[in-house]
Design a protein around this motif. Structure first.
Motif, PDB file in Angstrom:
ATOM      1  N   ASN A  25      -3.042 -42.745  44.006  1.00  0.00           N
ATOM      2  CA  ASN A  25      -2.100 -42.769  45.106  1.00  0.00           C
ATOM      3  C   ASN A  25      -2.899 -42.766  46.413  1.00  0.00           C
ATOM      4  O   ASN A  25      -3.789 -41.949  46.615  1.00  0.00           O
ATOM      5  CB  ASN A  25      -1.182 -41.555  45.013  1.00  0.00           C
ATOM      6  N   LYS A  26      -2.560 -43.685  47.332  1.00  0.00           N
ATOM      7  CA  LYS A  26      -3.353 -43.805  48.559  1.00  0.00           C
ATOM      8  C   LYS A  26      -3.252 -42.557  49.430  1.00  0.00           C
ATOM      9  O   LYS A  26      -4.190 -42.198  50.125  1.00  0.00           O
ATOM     10  CB  LYS A  26      -2.958 -45.052  49.344  1.00  0.00           C
ATOM     11  N   TYR A  27      -2.129 -41.859  49.399  1.00  0.00           N
ATOM     12  CA  TYR A  27      -1.978 -40.647  50.196  1.00  0.00           C
ATOM     13  C   TYR A  27      -2.861 -39.518  49.664  1.00  0.00           C
ATOM     14  O   TYR A  27      -3.467 -38.774  50.439  1.00  0.00           O
ATOM     15  CB  TYR A  27      -0.515 -40.217  50.230  1.00  0.00           C
ATOM     16  N   VAL A  28      -2.929 -39.409  48.368  1.00  0.00           N
ATOM     17  CA  VAL A  28      -3.784 -38.392  47.772  1.00  0.00           C
ATOM     18  C   VAL A  28      -5.246 -38.696  48.071  1.00  0.00           C
ATOM     19  O   VAL A  28      -6.034 -37.795  48.378  1.00  0.00           O
ATOM     20  CB  VAL A  28      -3.536 -38.295  46.245  1.00  0.00           C
ATOM     21  N   LEU A  29      -5.622 -39.973  48.003  1.00  0.00           N
ATOM     22  CA  LEU A  29      -6.996 -40.366  48.326  1.00  0.00           C
ATOM     23  C   LEU A  29      -7.346 -40.039  49.777  1.00  0.00           C
ATOM     24  O   LEU A  29      -8.402 -39.482  50.064  1.00  0.00           O
ATOM     25  CB  LEU A  29      -7.198 -41.860  48.065  1.00  0.00           C
ATOM     26  N   ILE A  30      -6.432 -40.360  50.677  1.00  0.00           N
ATOM     27  CA  ILE A  30      -6.683 -40.109  52.099  1.00  0.00           C
ATOM     28  C   ILE A  30      -6.775 -38.610  52.375  1.00  0.00           C
ATOM     29  O   ILE A  30      -7.670 -38.152  53.096  1.00  0.00           O
ATOM     30  CB  ILE A  30      -5.587 -40.775  52.962  1.00  0.00           C
ATOM     31  N   ILE A  31      -5.881 -37.829  51.796  1.00  0.00           N
ATOM     32  CA  ILE A  31      -5.912 -36.378  51.991  1.00  0.00           C
ATOM     33  C   ILE A  31      -7.180 -35.780  51.403  1.00  0.00           C
ATOM     34  O   ILE A  31      -7.813 -34.898  52.005  1.00  0.00           O
ATOM     35  CB  ILE A  31      -4.649 -35.729  51.392  1.00  0.00           C
ATOM     36  N   THR A  32      -7.599 -36.256  50.248  1.00  0.00           N
ATOM     37  CA  THR A  32      -8.825 -35.756  49.622  1.00  0.00           C
ATOM     38  C   THR A  32     -10.047 -36.055  50.490  1.00  0.00           C
ATOM     39  O   THR A  32     -10.894 -35.183  50.704  1.00  0.00           O
ATOM     40  CB  THR A  32      -9.007 -36.377  48.227  1.00  0.00           C
ATOM     41  N   VAL A  33     -10.134 -37.273  50.982  1.00  0.00           N
ATOM     42  CA  VAL A  33     -11.257 -37.643  51.848  1.00  0.00           C
ATOM     43  C   VAL A  33     -11.225 -36.815  53.131  1.00  0.00           C
ATOM     44  O   VAL A  33     -12.263 -36.332  53.596  1.00  0.00           O
ATOM     45  CB  VAL A  33     -11.235 -39.154  52.157  1.00  0.00           C
ATOM     46  N   ILE A  35      -9.931 -33.776  53.602  1.00  0.00           N
ATOM     47  CA  ILE A  35     -10.330 -32.395  53.311  1.00  0.00           C
ATOM     48  C   ILE A  35     -11.832 -32.305  53.097  1.00  0.00           C
ATOM     49  O   ILE A  35     -12.494 -31.402  53.614  1.00  0.00           O
ATOM     50  CB  ILE A  35      -9.546 -31.859  52.089  1.00  0.00           C
ATOM     51  N   PHE A  36     -12.381 -33.230  52.356  1.00  0.00           N
ATOM     52  CA  PHE A  36     -13.824 -33.244  52.122  1.00  0.00           C
ATOM     53  C   PHE A  36     -14.586 -33.386  53.438  1.00  0.00           C
ATOM     54  O   PHE A  36     -15.569 -32.698  53.688  1.00  0.00           O
ATOM     55  CB  PHE A  36     -14.179 -34.391  51.159  1.00  0.00           C
ATOM     56  N   TRP A  37     -14.107 -34.279  54.301  1.00  0.00           N
ATOM     57  CA  TRP A  37     -14.748 -34.485  55.602  1.00  0.00           C
ATOM     58  C   TRP A  37     -14.685 -33.217  56.451  1.00  0.00           C
ATOM     59  O   TRP A  37     -15.685 -32.817  57.064  1.00  0.00           O
ATOM     60  CB  TRP A  37     -14.076 -35.640  56.330  1.00  0.00           C
ATOM     61  N   MET A  38     -13.518 -32.582  56.478  1.00  0.00           N
ATOM     62  CA  MET A  38     -13.360 -31.392  57.304  1.00  0.00           C
ATOM     63  C   MET A  38     -14.180 -30.213  56.778  1.00  0.00           C
ATOM     64  O   MET A  38     -14.654 -29.391  57.561  1.00  0.00           O
ATOM     65  CB  MET A  38     -11.880 -30.992  57.384  1.00  0.00           C
ATOM     66  N   LEU A  39     -14.377 -30.125  55.487  1.00  0.00           N
ATOM     67  CA  LEU A  39     -15.142 -29.018  54.928  1.00  0.00           C
ATOM     68  C   LEU A  39     -16.641 -29.163  55.139  1.00  0.00           C
ATOM     69  O   LEU A  39     -17.340 -28.171  55.330  1.00  0.00           O
ATOM     70  CB  LEU A  39     -14.855 -28.872  53.433  1.00  0.00           C
ATOM     71  N   PHE A  40     -17.155 -30.374  55.109  1.00  0.00           N
ATOM     72  CA  PHE A  40     -18.612 -30.535  55.077  1.00  0.00           C
ATOM     73  C   PHE A  40     -19.210 -31.334  56.235  1.00  0.00           C
ATOM     74  O   PHE A  40     -20.346 -31.091  56.615  1.00  0.00           O
ATOM     75  CB  PHE A  40     -19.034 -31.180  53.754  1.00  0.00           C
ATOM     76  N   PHE A  41     -18.508 -32.285  56.814  1.00  0.00           N
ATOM     77  CA  PHE A  41     -19.149 -33.181  57.775  1.00  0.00           C
ATOM     78  C   PHE A  41     -18.683 -33.024  59.211  1.00  0.00           C
ATOM     79  O   PHE A  41     -19.369 -33.455  60.128  1.00  0.00           O
ATOM     80  CB  PHE A  41     -18.934 -34.645  57.354  1.00  0.00           C
ATOM     81  N   ASP A  42     -17.573 -32.436  59.454  1.00  0.00           N
ATOM     82  CA  ASP A  42     -17.036 -32.323  60.804  1.00  0.00           C
ATOM     83  C   ASP A  42     -17.863 -31.331  61.628  1.00  0.00           C
ATOM     84  O   ASP A  42     -18.571 -30.487  61.090  1.00  0.00           O
ATOM     85  CB  ASP A  42     -15.587 -31.860  60.733  1.00  0.00           C
ATOM     86  N   THR A  43     -17.765 -31.433  62.949  1.00  0.00           N
ATOM     87  CA  THR A  43     -18.513 -30.507  63.805  1.00  0.00           C
ATOM     88  C   THR A  43     -17.967 -29.086  63.700  1.00  0.00           C
ATOM     89  O   THR A  43     -18.665 -28.135  64.037  1.00  0.00           O
ATOM     90  CB  THR A  43     -18.464 -30.951  65.276  1.00  0.00           C
ATOM     91  N   ASN A  44     -16.732 -28.945  63.275  1.00  0.00           N
ATOM     92  CA  ASN A  44     -16.142 -27.627  63.056  1.00  0.00           C
ATOM     93  C   ASN A  44     -15.982 -27.352  61.565  1.00  0.00           C
ATOM     94  O   ASN A  44     -15.001 -26.758  61.137  1.00  0.00           O
ATOM     95  CB  ASN A  44     -14.780 -27.531  63.743  1.00  0.00           C
ATOM     96  N   SER A  45     -16.952 -27.745  60.793  1.00  0.00           N
ATOM     97  CA  SER A  45     -16.841 -27.644  59.335  1.00  0.00           C
ATOM     98  C   SER A  45     -16.892 -26.201  58.858  1.00  0.00           C
ATOM     99  O   SER A  45     -17.282 -25.284  59.581  1.00  0.00           O
ATOM    100  CB  SER A  45     -17.953 -28.440  58.665  1.00  0.00           C
ATOM    101  N   TRP A  46     -16.512 -26.024  57.626  1.00  0.00           N
ATOM    102  CA  TRP A  46     -16.511 -24.707  56.995  1.00  0.00           C
ATOM    103  C   TRP A  46     -17.929 -24.135  56.945  1.00  0.00           C
ATOM    104  O   TRP A  46     -18.117 -22.942  57.160  1.00  0.00           O
ATOM    105  CB  TRP A  46     -15.918 -24.837  55.592  1.00  0.00           C
ATOM    106  N   LEU A  47     -18.912 -24.968  56.684  1.00  0.00           N
ATOM    107  CA  LEU A  47     -20.294 -24.502  56.613  1.00  0.00           C
ATOM    108  C   LEU A  47     -20.772 -23.960  57.953  1.00  0.00           C
ATOM    109  O   LEU A  47     -21.436 -22.920  58.021  1.00  0.00           O
ATOM    110  CB  LEU A  47     -21.208 -25.637  56.147  1.00  0.00           C
ATOM    111  N   ILE A  48     -20.427 -24.657  59.012  1.00  0.00           N
ATOM    112  CA  ILE A  48     -20.824 -24.197  60.353  1.00  0.00           C
ATOM    113  C   ILE A  48     -20.110 -22.889  60.692  1.00  0.00           C
ATOM    114  O   ILE A  48     -20.709 -21.982  61.278  1.00  0.00           O
ATOM    115  CB  ILE A  48     -20.536 -25.292  61.400  1.00  0.00           C
TER     116      ILE A  48
END
Length: 119
Positions: A25-33, A35-48
């Motif tokens: 499902n394209k919506y599930v794919l977009i939401i998954t990507v 969430i993954f982006w926000m957790l690891f790659f964003d400037t306000n990521s979970w790691l930071i």
């Protein structure tokens, strides 16, 4: 072209692989990507945020330490307002002496710095 036909066959037969069909499902794919982006790659990521939380905790610990040191120093200042305490402090810390008095400084062997000749 083969990839597109593969996805089309999976869409036509969702009963065979129901879990995999949900992820197509394209919506599930977009939401998954997202969430993954926000957790690891964003400037306000979970790691930071984890690193920043750790720094905040270290700063709070430092603050508590310095507050305790300030309280201890304030008590010392109050004690040093007495002239006998000032004399005691000067004798202990700066090895000052009264007239006609001798001072002996005893250093233990393990407290002396080692020279290069001893090694």
């Amino acid at each position: 072209m083969k990839l597109k036909s593969y996805f089309n066959t999976l869409k036509n037969k969702p009963a065979l692989i129901p879990v995999f069909a949900i992820f197509l499902n394209k919506y599930v794919l977009i939401i998954t990507v997202f969430i993954f982006w926000m957790l690891f790659f964003d400037t306000n990521s979970w790691l930071i945020h984890q690193e920043l939380d750790q720094e905040i905790q270290e700063l709070k610990d430092n603050k508590e330490y310095y507050i305790k040191e300030i309280i201890k120093d304030q008590k010392d200042i109050v004690k040093l307002k007495d002239s006998t305490e000032i004399e005691r402090f000067a004798r202990e810390e700066y090895f000052m002496k009264r007239e006609g008095e001798e001072i002996f400084i005893i250093e233990y062997e393990d407290s002396l710095p080692k020279s290069k000749n001893d090694e």
